[in-house]
Every structure is written in structure tokens, then in C-alpha cells.
Design an enzyme around this catalytic site. Structure first.
Site, PDB file in Angstrom:
ATOM      1  N   PRO A 189       0.849  -1.384  -0.019  1.00 29.88           N
ATOM      2  CA  PRO A 189      -0.081   0.047   0.017  1.00 29.88           C
ATOM      3  C   PRO A 189       0.754   1.135  -0.017  1.00 29.88           C
ATOM      4  CG  PRO A 189       0.062  -0.980   2.110  1.00 29.88           C
ATOM      5  CD  PRO A 189       0.752  -1.819   1.353  1.00 29.88           C
ATOM      6  N   GLY A 190       0.316   2.312  -0.568  1.00 30.49           N
ATOM      7  CA  GLY A 190       0.884   3.709  -0.659  1.00 30.49           C
ATOM      8  C   GLY A 190       0.012   4.785   0.260  1.00 30.49           C
ATOM      9  N   TYR A 239      -8.113  13.942 -11.465  1.00 32.01           N
ATOM     10  CA  TYR A 239      -9.240  12.649 -10.929  1.00 32.01           C
ATOM     11  C   TYR A 239     -10.630  13.131 -10.494  1.00 32.01           C
ATOM     12  CZ  TYR A 239      -4.594  10.326 -10.694  1.00 32.01           C
ATOM     13  OH  TYR A 239      -3.315  10.158 -10.729  1.00 32.01           O
ATOM     14  N   CYS A 245      -2.649  28.714 -16.229  1.00 25.60           N
ATOM     15  CA  CYS A 245      -3.520  29.026 -17.283  1.00 25.60           C
ATOM     16  C   CYS A 245      -4.221  27.771 -17.857  1.00 25.60           C
ATOM     17  CB  CYS A 245      -2.812  29.644 -18.189  1.00 25.60           C
ATOM     18  SG  CYS A 245      -1.908  31.142 -17.716  1.00 25.60           S
ATOM     19  N   TYR A 257       0.562  11.108  -3.509  1.00 24.17           N
ATOM     20  CA  TYR A 257       0.454  11.353  -4.945  1.00 24.17           C
ATOM     21  C   TYR A 257       0.244  13.077  -4.877  1.00 24.17           C
ATOM     22  CZ  TYR A 257      -0.374   6.425  -5.167  1.00 24.17           C
ATOM     23  OH  TYR A 257      -0.205   5.162  -4.961  1.00 24.17           O
TER      24      TYR A 257
END
Ligand code: LLP
Length: 438
Positions: free
Chosen positions: A295-296, A334, A362, A391
């Protein structure tokens, strides 16, 4: 004419509810938002904004909780991609975790952080010959092979060196983890793993090839998974495969169950390590396998915040921050929901109204939150974007020539700068302008 203020779309958790749900965050009248025992505005004053802050206490506590749930059942290999800072890797190693890496850079980082090669698993769908040679030279714990083609590559590199590589075959169980399409990995249309039906032949081939020793199977079905059902489905298929391989006389001793445990970003309950352990026991109990997880997010996601300052408030509707999608890309990439909380005690309790929280880049995608009910914020007010420990910094870019933000680590009442703000000149330090340009 000013754009009309948006109506809040959903019943978002209040600032108070967001803080109450996060044990090591607290709000104080004078100190404002405090992480462990350090007021975040103190860090913002020293480092400026945007800046990342990680909590060592949260990372340690989450690793310990995961290990407790998996005690006597499985070994943890932390997915380095989630947050690859040397101090984070050091902390994971000190807590007894190995590392799951996916590139030469991550392998070198893990080694630089003092993680022994014997605690490193190398995953990834496109390891280059150079990366494979490095993994072989380092004699890492396990190489997770993702295709029949890669298996041949590994053998062709290892055999002439007289080396034998311990490989696990990553299978694609064709199970939908039910997460965002961009972070699901275990369905047949995803590029990852060996198709389930082809796994027996690939495993037999691995057993016959010189330079490789198949030690077991691996799978990883996706990320930010909040229910155990997809794990149960994937594990059941993997257990079926273990039995079939053994029935053919092939040795299978390890099962790498992947990562993917989700966390609560908004008001959803995070995944339960105990439930994962239950699913692992149900599928693999009695098979005599060495079990592993990688897992992260679950370990580090809740441990990080991104500090930002309000540059201006445009027409009462757009709160423009000095942080951008170049710092934290998750909302843009996401549609991820991240809590946003003012740092100052008085800001946090101001009356709320719906606003769009955006960055200065922009791109319309440079939006942290739309129609979010937030206490009124004036230019100069600072906020923390929550749950940015996974992340976050690792996915930052320097688009718009924006330097990478600094990072601080809090531990109890102590804190330290663990990465400096990138100097502007470093942005073009490796660039060359050839003479013929004139
Ligand atoms: N193992 C493998 C083979 C993986 O590909 C991943 C993540 C993990 C373990 C760790 O997954 P975790 O426990 O962190 O869910 N950038 C996206 C997430 C991408 C995950 C990629 N693979 C996000 O911000 O949501």
C-alpha cells in the site's frame, strides 16, 4: 459585471467536521490550525507558500496500525510512488516496512534512504533492460513480472550473468475495483499484469527458463478502493490459480496482494486494514503462502497537507490561491475532492459561502474545488488542502515555470524543513541554447 456566486452543489462537510475527523489536526483560537503540536501558520511564515507539511506521527501510527492488522499474516512493502521523500522512506523502513518500487529512480531512492535491497520489490509494466540489470545487480527481494515478454527479457539478462532472479508473476484478475477509471488497474482492458487465462502457461515457462525462479503471484487491482468486495473477488481468483499451478507440480510460495486501500477524503469511511486481512485469510488461509501487501496512499495520504495563500478573490466567486495543479494535480486529474481548511482560527469560524477555489495556472482544470462552502477568505488568508500526503508532491510539475514547493516534516512539537523551495534558476539549469540559434 462580477460572475454570480455558485450555489453549493453538495452537502460538504464543514471545516469543523473535517478537523474533527482528523485526529492529529486541531484548531486553536490563537495558534489556528495545528498539526500534531505545530501551528501550521508558523511553518507557512518561515517557508512561504505553497508548501507541503507532513506529519511523522501520522505516518508512524498508520504503519503500526496496518502492521497490527496484518500481524503474523503479511509483510508490508510501502509503495514508494505515493510519497518518495527520503525522510518518508526512512520512517517506513524504521517502522519495519520494505519498499515497492517501479523505476530505477525509486530503486535508487529507496537504497539512498537505507532500505536494504533484500526488502525491495520491483513492480511496473515497462521495466527497461537497464532497470532489470540494476535490480539483478542489487539482488532485490522480488521482481514482479507483468508480461510473458518481460519474463523472456529477465531470463535473457540474468542467465548469461549466472544469476537467478526471484520473480512473482503479476496476474490481471479482471476484477473491477470500482474506483476512478484513471486509477483502476485490474480489468482486462488495463495494461497491467498477465491475463488470467495466460497465467498458467507463463508460470510454467518461468519455471523452465534459465535465470528466473518463479516464487509466486502478485496482483494490484487499483487505488483508492473503499470496499473489500473487489479484493475478495481478486483474491479468490488468485487462490484458484495457486491451486491449479500446484496441481501441475509448480512451486508457489508467495502471494503479493498489492496496494489500493482507500482513505476518507470527504466524509466517506476509509478502507479497513482488518477487513483486508480478513479477505486475505479467507482466500489464502491454509495455502501456506508468504503473504505481502504494497500500500501507498493509506499509509501517507492523511499525513500531508498543502499550505497555500489566497492571492485574491475574484468577483466574490473565485478564491485564487498561490498553489496550483502543478503542486497538487489530483483534483484536475481525477476530479478528486480534498478538504480545504483556513489556517487562522478567526478565518475558520467566519460565515461560510460557496466559492470556487482555483490556482493561478492558465488551465481551467487548475481548480481545487467547485461550489465549495467555505468560510469567507480575504487576500493573504492561508489555507491547508488536506490529505495531500499521497500522490501530492510526487506528482508536481514545473509547468508555467513554477518551482517545486518546499516540504516540512512535523514530529510532535518539532519540525524541520526536509526540502527547500526549488530556486528559479534550477528550472533552466540543464538547458542549452546552441550557438546556431544566434
Ligand atoms: N502497487 C502497485 C503495483 C501500484 O501500481 C500501486 C499504485 C500501488 C501498489 C499503491 O497503490 P495505493 O495503495 O497507493 O493505492 N495517482 C493516483 C493513484 C495511482 C496509483 C498507482 N498505482 C491518485 O492520486 O489517486
Amino acid at each position: 459585471m462580477a460572475a454570480p456566486a455558485p450555489a453549493a452543489l453538495e452537502d460538504d462537510p464543514t471545516v469543523a467536521a473535517l478537523i474533527a475527523a482528523r485526529p492529529l489536526l486541531s484548531l486553536h483560537a490563537l495558534d489556528g490550525l495545528v498539526l500534531e503540536q505545530v501551528p501550521l501558520s508558523r511553518i507557512a511564515e518561515v517557508l512561504g507558500t505553497p508548501a507541503w507539511v507532513y506529519s511523522a506521527g501520522i505516518m508512524r501510527a498508520r504503519l503500526a496500525a496496518l502492521q497490527a492488522a496484518l500481524a503474523g499474516l503479511a509483510q508490508v512493502h510501502y509503495a514508494v510512488k505515493a510519497n518518495d521523500h527520503l525522510a518518508v522512506l526512512r520512517l517506513m523502513a524504521a517502522g519495519g516496512a520494505g519498499a515497492d518500487v517501479v523505476s530505477e529512480g525509486e530503486l535508487r531512492r529507496a537504497r539512498a534512504a537505507g532500505i536494504p535491497a533484500g526488502d525491495i520489490v520491483f513492480s511496473g509494466v515497462g521495466k527497461t533492460a537497464r532497470e532489470l540489470r540494476l535490480a539483478i545487480a542489487e539482488d532485490i527481494f522480488q521482481l514482479n513480472v507483468e508480461s510473458a515478454e518481460e519474463l523472456e527479457m529477465v531470463s535473457a539478462i540474468a542467465a548469461p550473468l549466472g544469476r537467478t532472479v526471484r520473480v512473482a508473476l503479476r496476474i490481471n484478475p479482471d476484477v473491477d475495483a470500482g474506483t476512478h477509471a484513471k486509477i483502476t488497474t485490474g480489468t482486462a482492458r488495463d495494461k497491467f499484469g498477465i491475463p488470467f487465462a495466460e497465467a498458467p502457461a507463463a508460470y510454467a515457462r518461468a519455471a523452465a527458463l534459465p535465470g528466473v525462479e518463479p516464487v509466486g503471484l502478485a496482483l494490484h487491482i487499483g487505488s483508492q478502493i473503499l470496499s473489500t468486495a473487489p479484493y475478495r473477488a481478486a483474491f479468490a481468483r488468485a487462490a484458484e490459480l495457486v491451486r491449479a499451478l500446484r496441481a501441475q507440480g509448480l512451486p508457489v510460495r508467495r502471494m503479493d496482494c498489492g496496494g489500493g486501500l482507500g482513505i476518507g477524503y470527504r466524509d466517506e469511511a476509509g478502507a479497513s486494514p482488518a477487513a483486508l486481512a480478513g479477505a486475505m485469510r479467507a482466500a489464502f488461509g491454509g495455502l501456506g503462502l508468504e503473504l505481502m501487501v504494497e500500500p501507498g496512499r493509506w499509509l501517507v495520504g492523511p499525513a500531508g497537507v498543502l499550505l497555500a495563500e489566497v492571492v485574491l478573490v475574484k468577483g466574490g466567486r473565485f478564491v485564487v490561491l498561490d498553489a496550483a495543479m502543478t503542486d497538487l494535480v489530483r483534483p484536475a486529474m481525477y476530479d478528486a475532492w480534498h478538504g480545504i481548511v483556513p489556517l487562522a482560527g478567526r478565518d475558520a469560524v467566519a460565515p461560510a459561502a460557496a466559492v470556487d477555489v482555483v490556482g493561478p495556472v492558465c488551465e481551467s482544470a487548475d481548480t481545487f474545488a467547485r461550489a465549495r462552502d467555505l468560510p469567507r477568505l480575504s487576500p493573504g488568508a492561508r489555507v491547508a488542502v488536506l490529505d495531500a500526503g499521497a500522490y501530492g508532491a510526487v506528482m508536481s510539475s514545473t509547468y508555467n515555470a513554477r518551482p517545486l514547493a518546499p516540504i516540512a516534516l512535523v514530529d510532535g512539537d518539532r519540525w524541520a524543513v526536509i526540502r527547500d523551495r526549488q530556486p528559479h534558476a534550477e528550472l533552466w539549469a540543464g538547458e542549452h541554447v546552441p550557438d546556431f540559434i544566434g
